[in-house]
Design a protein around this motif. Structure first.
Motif, mmCIF file in Angstrom:
data_model
loop_
_atom_site.group_PDB
_atom_site.id
_atom_site.type_symbol
_atom_site.label_atom_id
_atom_site.label_comp_id
_atom_site.label_asym_id
_atom_site.label_seq_id
_atom_site.Cartn_x
_atom_site.Cartn_y
_atom_site.Cartn_z
ATOM 1 N N HIS A 144 0.834 -1.205 0.000
ATOM 2 C CA HIS A 144 0.000 0.000 0.000
ATOM 3 C C HIS A 144 0.873 1.261 0.000
ATOM 4 C CE1 HIS A 144 -3.383 -2.488 2.120
ATOM 5 N NE2 HIS A 144 -3.174 -2.855 0.878
ATOM 6 N N LEU A 145 1.966 1.218 0.747
ATOM 7 C CA LEU A 145 2.896 2.346 0.802
ATOM 8 C C LEU A 145 3.439 2.655 -0.588
ATOM 9 C CD1 LEU A 145 4.726 4.174 2.814
ATOM 10 C CD2 LEU A 145 6.412 2.367 2.511
ATOM 11 N N VAL A 146 3.844 1.625 -1.301
ATOM 12 C CA VAL A 146 4.434 1.813 -2.625
ATOM 13 C C VAL A 146 3.379 2.250 -3.643
ATOM 14 C CG1 VAL A 146 5.573 0.593 -4.532
ATOM 15 C CG2 VAL A 146 6.348 0.242 -2.170
ATOM 16 N N ILE A 147 2.190 1.676 -3.562
ATOM 17 C CA ILE A 147 1.106 2.072 -4.467
ATOM 18 C C ILE A 147 0.791 3.556 -4.306
ATOM 19 C CG2 ILE A 147 -1.382 1.829 -4.878
ATOM 20 C CD1 ILE A 147 -0.937 -1.211 -4.160
ATOM 21 N N GLN A 148 0.619 3.992 -3.064
ATOM 22 C CA GLN A 148 0.306 5.396 -2.819
ATOM 23 C C GLN A 148 1.459 6.294 -3.233
ATOM 24 O OE1 GLN A 148 -2.322 6.110 0.932
ATOM 25 N NE2 GLN A 148 -1.096 4.305 1.365
ATOM 26 N N HIS A 149 2.683 5.848 -3.008
ATOM 27 C CA HIS A 149 3.859 6.635 -3.377
ATOM 28 C C HIS A 149 3.852 6.957 -4.870
ATOM 29 C CE1 HIS A 149 8.104 6.868 -4.814
ATOM 30 N NE2 HIS A 149 8.214 7.699 -3.791
ATOM 31 N N TYR A 206 -0.482 6.184 6.556
ATOM 32 C CA TYR A 206 0.922 6.492 6.822
ATOM 33 C C TYR A 206 1.122 6.728 8.317
ATOM 34 C CZ TYR A 206 1.986 7.121 1.839
ATOM 35 O OH TYR A 206 2.198 6.925 0.499
ATOM 36 N N ASP A 207 2.389 6.742 8.725
ATOM 37 C CA ASP A 207 2.686 6.889 10.155
ATOM 38 C C ASP A 207 2.131 8.184 10.742
ATOM 39 O OD1 ASP A 207 4.487 8.645 8.931
ATOM 40 O OD2 ASP A 207 6.287 7.715 9.774
ATOM 41 N N ASN A 208 2.145 9.285 9.974
ATOM 42 C CA ASN A 208 1.716 10.573 10.533
ATOM 43 C C ASN A 208 0.211 10.668 10.739
ATOM 44 O OD1 ASN A 208 0.376 11.826 8.081
ATOM 45 N ND2 ASN A 208 2.426 11.561 7.239
ATOM 46 N N GLU A 209 -0.555 9.676 10.277
ATOM 47 C CA GLU A 209 -2.008 9.672 10.479
ATOM 48 C C GLU A 209 -2.406 9.100 11.831
ATOM 49 O OE1 GLU A 209 -4.319 8.376 6.923
ATOM 50 O OE2 GLU A 209 -2.337 8.249 5.963
ATOM 51 N N GLY A 210 -1.450 8.628 12.592
ATOM 52 C CA GLY A 210 -1.748 8.048 13.893
ATOM 53 C C GLY A 210 -0.729 8.479 14.931
ATOM 54 N N PHE A 391 7.397 5.148 11.061
ATOM 55 C CA PHE A 391 7.252 3.783 10.576
ATOM 56 C C PHE A 391 6.828 3.807 9.107
ATOM 57 C CE2 PHE A 391 4.493 0.141 9.664
ATOM 58 C CZ PHE A 391 5.333 -0.903 10.019
ATOM 59 N N PRO A 392 7.462 3.111 8.200
ATOM 60 C CA PRO A 392 8.609 2.237 8.440
ATOM 61 C C PRO A 392 9.955 2.941 8.319
ATOM 62 C CG PRO A 392 7.846 1.953 6.200
ATOM 63 C CD PRO A 392 6.931 2.961 6.836
ATOM 64 N N TYR A 393 9.962 4.263 8.032
ATOM 65 C CA TYR A 393 11.242 4.975 7.979
ATOM 66 C C TYR A 393 10.997 6.440 8.313
ATOM 67 C CZ TYR A 393 9.803 6.546 3.263
ATOM 68 O OH TYR A 393 9.140 7.107 2.195
ATOM 69 N N ARG A 394 12.020 7.086 8.901
ATOM 70 C CA ARG A 394 11.891 8.466 9.374
ATOM 71 C C ARG A 394 11.652 9.441 8.218
ATOM 72 N NH1 ARG A 394 15.907 11.135 11.119
ATOM 73 N NH2 ARG A 394 14.607 12.603 12.269
ATOM 74 N N GLY A 395 12.151 9.110 7.046
ATOM 75 C CA GLY A 395 12.155 10.056 5.946
ATOM 76 C C GLY A 395 10.799 10.415 5.393
#
Length: 448
Positions: A144-149, A206-210, A391-395
């Protein structure tokens, strides 16, 4: 393999294909090699960089991490690292030529689909920090991360197309609006009280949504629809760009320094205004949400109107909170995924729909068009929620916290539905105007 995993893998493969067809449709299918290698604006990358970047990102996450396979092209990782290479300098890098980028992307995709067949996608559930690696595969989160990216880069590519000079290359179908319900009221009252903001459960988030957390807000009014071109022109006609009263110090300095007198891409035409849109020059449509305005312009308009920009929490409560059940839904209309009747998303048309379109997508409080059409500026500076963990990376998120970026919400007409949930957080510099951004206003209400 369980039937549930099989369906999930089919969905992943289909979504990966949609994203790649969009990427190729904005690059290889419509532009020459010269135009793909050119930098159309220092604000944006050459389009060929975006094209190979999405493939390299997919290789790193879905082949090396999820698939456990050897790197195909470790030699290009540095070229397509967004942090090592600012946009303005990417044109000078030894980038893959367009056809080599196509071949590389196709090779990565073949390997990814082959690896997907044997990957174990589990059932999502609570996790600890030590379980992060396992959780990456559960419910396809890493996919899902890669699809959205890739879809996010498609939207970035569209912004590059808007900055590009030359003849139109993007085809546009006649965009009919099946339903139109202009707001009866200009504002909606959002009652005081608590609501759940963010999410801890969405497998696409994404991580910033939680994490999900409770926020208690006082009562406020929020515009039923985004501010339209007609309304914004009233601000302009009243001398809004020349009146220091409406602007913050930073906003006034930016406006004066750039000589800004109108939204980006607008040109004065007698008593009216025209706009350039993907190579087409046309009169500005009065009933569409205003687009290509920065945070400073949105803030100045709100001050002129006797209002303010909503905070991020106010925006989200108005978008997804149901006062009858006390629940916060995934979307304004509920928890079902977006359809064409809900919102203007996914590049179905190359611009916003008129105010009052898609009434079936209204929130329980009666606020319209909070998903799609234009990204909406909020007054909030981008940072993490209480208890945030990268999660899964700071960037992706953390490196941008508390650095002056303002939060935008809701997605635009160019946003793919996979990244259009009501918890999704976008952010950008207050001066950015090439993005598909607009706004709506809010104001305080007297406590009952």
């Amino acid at each position: 393999m369980s039937h549930e995993q099989e369906r999930l893998k089919e969905r992943i493969a289909a979504e990966l294909d949609i994203g790649r067809r969009h990427s190729n449709g904005l690059t290889l299918d419509v532009l020459t090699e010269e135009e793909l290698l050119a930098q159309h604006s220092p604000l944006m990358s050459p389009l060929v960089w975006d094209l190979a970047h999405v493939g390299n990102y997919e290789e790193q996450w879905l082949l090396r991490v999820a698939g456990g396979r050897q790197a195909l092209r470790p030699d290009i990782d540095g070229l397509y690292d967004a942090f090592e290479n600012p946009r303005a300098t990417r044109v000078s890098l030894p980038l893959l030529p367009p056809e080599e980028a196509r071949e590389y992307n196709e090779r990565v995709r073949r390997e990814v689909l082959d690896a997907l067949e044997s990957v174990d996608l589990g059932v999502p559930g609570p996790r600890t920090a030590s379980e992060d690696e396992r959780f990456l595969l559960e419910a396809g989160l890493l996919y899902h991360l890669v699809i959205q990216h890739e879809h996010q880069h498609n939207e970035t590519m569209l912004a590059t197309h808007q900055l590009r000079r030359g003849e139109p290359v993007l085809l546009e179908e006649t965009a009919g609006v099946a339903t139109l319900n202009p707001p009866v009221r200009g504002e909606v009252l959002v009652p005081a009280g608590e609501f759940t903001m963010g999410t801890s459960e969405d497998p696409w988030a994404y991580d910033n949504e939680g994490p999900a957390h409770t926020v208690d807000l006082g009562p406020y009014w929020i515009d039923t629809a985004p501010v339209t071109n007609a309304a914004y022109q009233e601000f302009m006609d009243d001398g809004g760009y020349q009146d220091r009263r409406w602007w913050s110090t930073a906003g006034w300095e930016w406006k004066e320094g750039r000589g800004v007198l109108a939204p980006a891409f607008w040109t004065k035409e007698g008593d009216g205004w025209s706009r350039r849109r993907f190579g087409r020059q046309e009169m500005v449509p009065a009933d569409e949400p205003v687009q290509h305005v920065g945070f400073h312009e949105a803030q100045a308009y709100a001050a002129w109107a006797g209002k303010r920009l909503p905070s991020e929490a106010e925006w989200e409560k108005a978008a997804r909170f149901d006062p009858h059940t006390g629940r916060s839904h995934r979307y304004p209309w509920g928890d079902t995924e977006p359809g064409p009747h809900h919102a203007n998303l996914g590049r179905r048309r190359l611009g916003p729909a008129p105010a009052g379109s898609h009434p079936e997508g209204a929130s329980p409080l009666g606020v319209q068009q909070m998903i799609g059409d234009v990204w909406e500026w909020t007054s909030t500076t981008f940072t993490g929620y209480p208890g945030f963990r990268a999660f899964p990376y700071r960037g992706y998120s953390e490196v941008f916290f508390d650095d002056g970026y303002k939060v935008l919400r809701g997605g635009s007409w160019a946003t793919h539905p996979t990244a259009a949930r009501a918890t999704f957080r976008n952010w950008d510099h207050p001066i950015r105007r090439q993005i598909f951004s607009g706004f709506r206003c809010a104001r305080d209400a007297e406590p009952a």
